[in-house]
Enzyme design. Structure first.
Site, PDB file in Angstrom:
ATOM      1  CG  HIS A  52      45.392   2.692  46.752  1.00  0.00           C
ATOM      2  ND1 HIS A  52      44.094   2.659  46.275  1.00  0.00           N
ATOM      3  CD2 HIS A  52      45.367   1.989  47.919  1.00  0.00           C
ATOM      4  CE1 HIS A  52      43.337   1.942  47.078  1.00  0.00           C
ATOM      5  NE2 HIS A  52      44.081   1.539  48.107  1.00  0.00           N
ATOM      6  N   GLY A  54      42.603   3.882  44.050  1.00  0.00           N
ATOM      7  CA  GLY A  54      41.240   3.587  44.532  1.00  0.00           C
ATOM      8  C   GLY A  54      40.702   4.757  45.339  1.00  0.00           C
ATOM      9  CG  HIS A  55      42.479   5.652  49.100  1.00  0.00           C
ATOM     10  ND1 HIS A  55      43.679   4.979  49.118  1.00  0.00           N
ATOM     11  CD2 HIS A  55      41.737   5.129  50.095  1.00  0.00           C
ATOM     12  CE1 HIS A  55      43.664   4.075  50.098  1.00  0.00           C
ATOM     13  NE2 HIS A  55      42.491   4.145  50.705  1.00  0.00           N
ATOM     14  CD  GLN A  79      39.033   0.223  60.668  1.00  0.00           C
ATOM     15  OE1 GLN A  79      38.393   1.235  60.929  1.00  0.00           O
ATOM     16  NE2 GLN A  79      39.223  -0.180  59.415  1.00  0.00           N
ATOM     17  N   GLY A 174      34.128   2.820  48.975  1.00  0.00           N
ATOM     18  CA  GLY A 174      34.454   1.938  47.854  1.00  0.00           C
ATOM     19  C   GLY A 174      33.745   0.607  47.961  1.00  0.00           C
ATOM     20  CE  LYS A 176      40.533  -4.387  47.974  1.00  0.00           C
ATOM     21  NZ  LYS A 176      40.762  -4.300  49.367  1.00  0.00           N
ATOM     22  CG  ASP A 177      36.958  -2.123  52.079  1.00  0.00           C
ATOM     23  OD1 ASP A 177      37.598  -2.977  52.692  1.00  0.00           O
ATOM     24  OD2 ASP A 177      37.497  -1.213  51.412  1.00  0.00           O
ATOM     25  CB  SER A 212      44.613  -3.346  48.947  1.00  0.00           C
ATOM     26  OG  SER A 212      44.858  -3.432  50.337  1.00  0.00           O
ATOM     27  CB  SER A 213      46.729   0.711  52.073  1.00  0.00           C
ATOM     28  OG  SER A 213      45.874   1.758  51.672  1.00  0.00           O
TER      29      SER A 213
END
Ligand code: AMP
Length: 306
Positions: A52, A54-55, A79, A174, A176-177, A212-213
Site C-alpha cells: 500500500h 505506506g510501503h 513471526q 516504517g 508504523k512498527d 496497514s495490509s
C-alpha cells in the site's frame, strides 16, 4: 506477470540477479562519470507484501537515495503465533510487482518458505531480549524473535553480495512498527552489521487511519470504528503539547477506545521512543502507542507526541 521488475524467487536466483543488477548499475555510473569512484548504494525495503501507500513511501525514499532498489516480499511464518492470521494474510504478488515496477524497484526477492527455512523452522534464532517481551511482544510472544531472525537472515544474504561489489546497503523501515524499528536498530548495533537503517513516518489515509495490509480485513463499520485509535493518539498529542497529559487523561483515552463498539483495547501507553520505557527526561522523544482489536483484526498505531 504485468511488470518488468525481475522477481528472484530463491536465494540462488537472488544472488545471480542482484550481482547482475549491481554490475549494470556500476556500468551506468561509469558511463555517466568514468572517473567515479563512489561506492554503489543499494536500498533494501523488506515487506510482507499486500503493498500500500505506506510501503510505496519506503520504496520512493529508497529510490531517491540509491542506485539500486531491492524489495523483499515474504510472509514470514516465524513471526506469527498460533491462531494468528498467517494463513489468511493477503498475498497479492502480481499487484505488488506492478506497484514495485511503477515505483522503480530494480529487483523483487520473493522467496518461498522452503528457501528461507530449508528443513523447517530454524534451530537457532535471534532473541529480542526484554524489549521484545513488552507491548507487541507481550501479546504476541515470539513475534519479535521471528521478525529479527528473518531480518537478520535477509541482511546475511545481502551483505556478502553487496560488500565485494563495493556497494553500501541501507535498509528502510516504517515508524508504523515503532517497536520493530527500535529492535532492528538494536540488533544492527549489537551484531555489528554493516548496514545503515532509515525510517519513514507513519503514512495515513485521509481520515487518519494508519495504512496497514490488515485494514483489508475490516468491514465498513469496523473501518469507521478503527478511527478512534488515531483520533485518540492525536488527542494525547494535543494534551502533551499543552502540558495537560496526566494519568487521568491516559485513563480517559483508554476508556474512549474501549467503549467504542466493536473495539477492544490491548494497550495504550506513552513511552520514550528509544527505550519504550516511561519517558524520564525532557529531551526524550515521546511516543504514544496503541494496539486494539477491531472486530477480530488486531491493529497497531503510534504517534510522536512531542
Ligand atoms: P509489512 O509489510 O507490514 O511487514 O511492512 C513492511 C514495512 O513497511 C515495515 O517497515 C513497516 O513499518 C512499513 N509500513 C507498513 N505500513 C506503514 C505505514 N502506514 N506507514 C509507514 N510505514 C509502513
Amino acid at each position: 506477470m504485468t511488470s518488468q521488475t525481475p522477481i528472484a524467487e530463491t536465494i540462488k536466483d537472488l544472488s545471480q540477479e542482484l550481482l547482475l543488477t549491481l554490475a549494470q548499475a556500476k556500468a551506468r555510473l561509469l558511463a555517466e562519470d568514468p572517473e567515479s569512484s563512489r561506492p554503489l548504494t543499494v536500498g533494501f525495503v523488506p515487506t510482507m507484501g499486500a503493498l500500500h501507500e505506506g510501503h510505496a513511501t519506503l520504496i520512493r525514499r529508497a529510490r531517491e537515495q540509491n542506485d539500486v532498489v531491492l524489495l523483499s516480499i515474504f510472509v514470514n511464518p516465524l513471526q506469527f503465533g498460533p491462531g494468528e492470521d498467517y494463513e489468511r494474510y493477503p498475498r497479492t504478488l502480481e499487484a505488488d510487482a506492478a506497484l514495485a515496477a511503477a515505483e522503480g524497484v530494480d529487483l523483487i526477492f520473493a522467496p518461498s518458505v522452503e528457501a528461507m527455512y530449508p528443513g523447517g523452522d530454524p534451530k537457532i534464532t535471534v532473541s529480542s531480549g526484554k524489549l521484545g517481551t513488552i507491548f507487541e511482544g507481550k501479546t504476541r510472544p515470539g513475534h519479535f524473535d521471528g521478525v529479527l531472525t528473518v531480518v537478520n537472515k535477509f541482511f546475511n544474504i545481502l551483505l556478502p553480495l553487496t560488500l565485494p561489489q563495493d556497494a553500501q546497503l541501507t535498509a528502510y523501515f516504517g515508524q508504523k512498527d515503532a517497536q520493530q524499528l527500535a529492535l532492528i536498530q538494536r540488533m544492527v548495533k549489537d551484531f555489528n552489521q554493516q548496514i545503515t537503517l532509515k525510517s519513514v513516518p507513519v503514512v495515513r489515509a485521509d481520515d487518519g487511519l494508519a495504512l496497514s495490509s490488515r485494514n483489508q480485513y475490516l468491514n465498513e463499520q469496523e473501518r469507521e470504528a478503527a478511527l478512534v485509535l488515531s483520533r485518540t493518539l492525536a488527542t494525547l498529542r494535543e494534551k502533551y503539547i499543552t502540558g495537560t497529559l496526566g494519568p487521568d487523561a491516559l485513563d480517559q483515552a483508554r476508556a474512549a477506545i474501549d467503549s467504542t463498539e466493536g473495539v477492544r483495547l490491548d494497550y495504550l501507553e506513552v513511552v520514550d521512543t528509544d527505550t519504550f520505557e516511561a519517558p524520564t527526561s525532557d529531551q526524550a522523544r515521546v511516543l504514544a502507542l496503541v494496539a486494539a482489536f477491531v472486530g477480530s483484526t488486531r491493529l497497531i498505531d503510534n504517534m510522536d507526541i512531542n
